[in-house]
Design a protein around this motif. Structure first.
Motif, PDB file in Angstrom:
ATOM      1  N   THR A   1       0.875  -1.187   0.039  1.00 32.67           N
ATOM      2  CA  THR A   1      -0.076   0.013  -0.081  1.00 32.67           C
ATOM      3  C   THR A   1       0.866   1.276  -0.116  1.00 32.67           C
ATOM      4  OG1 THR A   1      -1.897   1.027   1.105  1.00 32.67           O
ATOM      5  CG2 THR A   1      -0.103  -0.066   2.436  1.00 32.67           C
TER       6      THR A   1
ATOM      7  N   GLU B   1      -6.569   5.534   5.855  1.00 29.34           N
ATOM      8  CA  GLU B   1      -7.364   5.582   4.648  1.00 29.34           C
ATOM      9  C   GLU B   1      -7.354   6.502   3.712  1.00 29.34           C
ATOM     10  OE1 GLU B   1     -11.345   4.438   6.120  1.00 29.34           O
ATOM     11  OE2 GLU B   1     -10.613   2.869   6.983  1.00 29.34           O
TER      12      GLU B   1
ATOM     13  N   ASP C   1      -2.335   4.976   4.118  1.00 27.09           N
ATOM     14  CA  ASP C   1      -3.198   4.159   4.138  1.00 27.09           C
ATOM     15  C   ASP C   1      -3.640   3.790   5.726  1.00 27.09           C
ATOM     16  OD1 ASP C   1      -5.293   2.397   3.361  1.00 27.09           O
ATOM     17  OD2 ASP C   1      -3.760   0.560   3.181  1.00 27.09           O
TER      18      ASP C   1
END
Length: 249
Positions: A144, A151, A148
């Motif tokens: 990711t 989010e 993240d």
């Protein structure tokens, strides 16, 4: 000021406005290109060119076992957990972490943890005792970006280790450290910029474990505050990170 404004129709002012517009367009293009490059890195880590799940541990197959200090453990890569491994992972995480979640103010939630273990994009190491085939631990990680954790899809590419859980009888024998070393190799092979481990505040055992890795090479990711407003005191956890690639200049 009025006169300066009235001269906005002149060549010099128009040129200045055009330069500013071009700079903004160039910046947006650069940001878009950088995002595209990061997405390509993440997609290549997750999938083969034909769209099938990629076995990211295939290039490090020689390290997919651990046979020291009385342990003989086989390490399996899984893009998704089979039902028995998923139940084991849930039960072990609850056993190890429920009280810590409650103490940190999160509150343990069975449904949330179960959902987390089967979400798309999760990748896993499953640890089994060779003699009995019984589970002795697992790691849950994702490819990711830094943001993240809140989010937000911003920041550098990351292999983020969300869970690393070992059964009591197999702890303090180097197995967890071996798994982190293995995941560091995977991260380097896939070309992500960082290896990161979120650690709950108040979890002294986890902090001591991370602090001892690579002679203290992991440090709090100080970029997160500027990237996405991350506040470890507010969120209740820190993100310890190992930079794998030089920062762009």
């Amino acid at each position: 000021m009025v006169q300066g404004g009235s001269q906005s129709k002149g060549g010099a002012s128009r040129g200045g406005g055009s330069t500013q517009t071009l700079s903004e367009k160039k910046l947006r293009k650069m940001e878009s290109r950088a995002l595209e490059e990061k997405l390509l890195v993440l997609r290549a880590a997750l999938f083969e060119p034909d769209g099938k799940d990629r076995d990211v541990c295939a290039p490090v197959a020689a390290f997919m076992s651990y046979d020291r200090k009385g342990l003989d453990v086989a390490i399996e890569f899984r893009a998704r957990l089979p039902a028995d491994a998923r139940q084991f992972a849930f039960d072990l995480t609850k056993e190890n972490m429920e009280a810590k979640y409650d103490a940190a103010g999160y509150g343990w939630d069975d449904a949330d943890k179960d959902k987390e273990l089967c979400e798309d994009g999760g990748r896993f190491l499953v640890l089994r005792d060779r003699a009995t085939s019984g589970f002795v631990g697992f790691a849950h990680f994702r490819f990711t970006v830094q943001g993240d954790v809140l989010e937000k899809m911003i920041g550098e590419t990351v292999l983020m280790v969300y869970d690393l859980q070992i059964v009591a009888d197999a702890r303090r024998k180097g197995l967890g450290r071996h798994c982190v070393t293995l995941l560091e190799m995977v991260a380097r092979k896939t070309g992500v910029a960082r290896l990161s481990l979120p650690v709950m505040q108040g979890d002294d055992d986890a902090r001591a474990f991370v602090g001892a890795l690579k002679r203290g090479a992991f440090s709090p990711d100080e970029d997160l505050e500027n990237l996405c407003g991350f506040d470890p005191d507010l969120e209740g956890f820190d993100v310890f990170s190992l930079e794998l690639a030089p920062r762009p200049r």
